[in-house]
Design an enzyme around this catalytic site. Structure first.
Site, mmCIF file in Angstrom:
data_model
loop_
_atom_site.group_PDB
_atom_site.id
_atom_site.type_symbol
_atom_site.label_atom_id
_atom_site.label_comp_id
_atom_site.label_asym_id
_atom_site.label_seq_id
_atom_site.Cartn_x
_atom_site.Cartn_y
_atom_site.Cartn_z
ATOM 1 N N GLN A 103 0.827 -1.204 0.000
ATOM 2 C CA GLN A 103 0.000 0.000 0.000
ATOM 3 C C GLN A 103 0.865 1.259 0.000
ATOM 4 O O GLN A 103 0.341 2.365 -0.106
ATOM 5 C CB GLN A 103 -0.910 0.005 1.232
ATOM 6 C CG GLN A 103 -1.864 -1.175 1.277
ATOM 7 C CD GLN A 103 -2.600 -1.283 2.598
ATOM 8 O OE1 GLN A 103 -3.768 -0.937 2.708
ATOM 9 N NE2 GLN A 103 -1.908 -1.756 3.626
ATOM 10 N N VAL A 105 3.800 3.957 -1.346
ATOM 11 C CA VAL A 105 4.066 4.543 -2.666
ATOM 12 C C VAL A 105 5.524 4.971 -2.793
ATOM 13 O O VAL A 105 5.876 5.720 -3.705
ATOM 14 C CB VAL A 105 3.139 5.758 -2.922
ATOM 15 C CG1 VAL A 105 1.686 5.315 -2.992
ATOM 16 C CG2 VAL A 105 3.312 6.840 -1.845
ATOM 17 N N HIS A 121 -1.279 1.346 -4.569
ATOM 18 C CA HIS A 121 -1.647 2.758 -4.657
ATOM 19 C C HIS A 121 -0.711 3.561 -5.557
ATOM 20 O O HIS A 121 -0.700 4.784 -5.499
ATOM 21 C CB HIS A 121 -1.684 3.367 -3.255
ATOM 22 C CG HIS A 121 -2.735 2.762 -2.388
ATOM 23 N ND1 HIS A 121 -2.597 2.628 -1.019
ATOM 24 C CD2 HIS A 121 -3.946 2.228 -2.693
ATOM 25 C CE1 HIS A 121 -3.677 2.044 -0.528
ATOM 26 N NE2 HIS A 121 -4.505 1.790 -1.518
ATOM 27 N N LEU A 246 1.857 -2.829 15.097
ATOM 28 C CA LEU A 246 1.803 -2.209 16.421
ATOM 29 C C LEU A 246 0.447 -1.533 16.558
ATOM 30 O O LEU A 246 0.233 -0.426 16.070
ATOM 31 C CB LEU A 246 2.937 -1.187 16.575
ATOM 32 C CG LEU A 246 4.337 -1.765 16.755
ATOM 33 C CD1 LEU A 246 5.388 -0.657 16.651
ATOM 34 C CD2 LEU A 246 4.459 -2.483 18.083
ATOM 35 N N GLY A 247 -0.476 -2.192 17.197
ATOM 36 C CA GLY A 247 -1.831 -1.654 17.322
ATOM 37 C C GLY A 247 -2.832 -2.527 16.611
ATOM 38 O O GLY A 247 -2.500 -3.530 15.974
#
Length: 275
Positions: A103, A105, A121, A246-247
């Site tokens: 994802q 660029v 993307h 992370l999360g």
């Protein structure tokens, strides 16, 4: 590859699956000095990126975008792959990667040596005319931006994601170059917020997904649907999915394995000398 990993279960997951579709996000590039957009809860850390419709319709939006990009692009252009990029390139070199779907660029996966890559993307190092579709390099446009706007490049601005810069000023005097061939609007060859990923690109990912036997998400919250849909498709097809992030991610309830660790730390065992 070594049998142990600092992330329990990850080495075993990779060892069990010979054809991984690896989906990467901004967390892969933070160690290269490129900030990410979201916090550990998947919420925006900053104003969302430029909207496609506003960019195309409003000259003032294009002035603001390209003025900030003039200052932000050199950080992307000079960025170098980090250990995460190199670890995933090493995994591909072992013949274990069906596709690396990113994802991001920034082109850092390719610079690290990954070859079977789809830039979901697009790429920030290319520019496309929205009129005649002529393509040019971002570095060429950088030269034109500097020439048209002397003095702007020395302004001080904070680092922001995807070649943006934190700069708030009067942009009304900024000169935005037009396409040298037809005079059309120039846009970075990336999918903006509110713009659709080209259908052929989506179909190519699905074709690879049909050949994969598992999905590994690296450094993405999957909050953007354009990436999340492939994890949904994998789950519908019965493919196991693991994630390093992370999360939280949007796909937490679809995961067989979740690794809460920095990407480079979790994948260190793939590199020579890793353990």
């Amino acid at each position: 590859m070594p049998a142990t990993s600092p992330a329990p279960g990850l080495a075993a997951f990779i060892a069990r699956h010979r054809r991984l579709l690896v989906l990467t996000g901004a967390g892969c590039s933070t160690d290269s000095g490129i900030p990410d957009y979201r916090d550990a809860d998947g919420q925006w850390k900053r104003t969302p990126p430029v909207d496609y419709r506003a960019f195309m319709a409003e000259p003032a939006t294009r002035q603001r975008y390209w003025a900030r990009s003039l200052l932000g692009w050199p950080r992307i252009g000079l960025a170098r792959p980090n250990a995460t990029h190199h670890a995933l390139a090493a995994l591909e070199a072992e013949g274990r990667v069906e596709l690396l779907l990113t994802q991001n660029v920034d082109g850092l996966h390719q610079r690290a040596g990954s070859r079977t890559v789809i830039d979901l993307h697009g790429r920030l190092d290319a520019v496309c005319c929205m009129g005649c579709q002529a393509r040019s390099t971002r570095e060429h446009l950088q030269q034109r931006l500097r020439q048209a706007n002397p003095g702007w490049e020395v302004r001080q601005a904070g680092t922001a994601p995807d070649g943006d810069a934190d700069l708030d000023t009067d942009f009304s005097g900024f000169q935005v170059p037009a396409c040298e061939r037809c005079g059309g609007i120039l846009k970075p060859d990336v999918v903006f917020f509110g713009e659709n990923v080209p259908r052929a690109r989506v179909e190519a990912v699905h074709a690879h997904l049909r050949q994969a036997d598992a999905v590994l998400v690296v450094g993405s919250s999957l909050m953007v649907y354009s990436g999340f849909r492939f994890v949904q498709a994998a789950a519908r097809a019965g493919l196991p999915v693991a994630a390093i992030n992370l999360g939280r991610t949007r796909a937490d309830d679809l995961l067989e394995l979740k690794i809460h660790a920095p990407c480079a730390q979790a994948l260190a065992f793939l590199l020579p000398g890793g353990h």
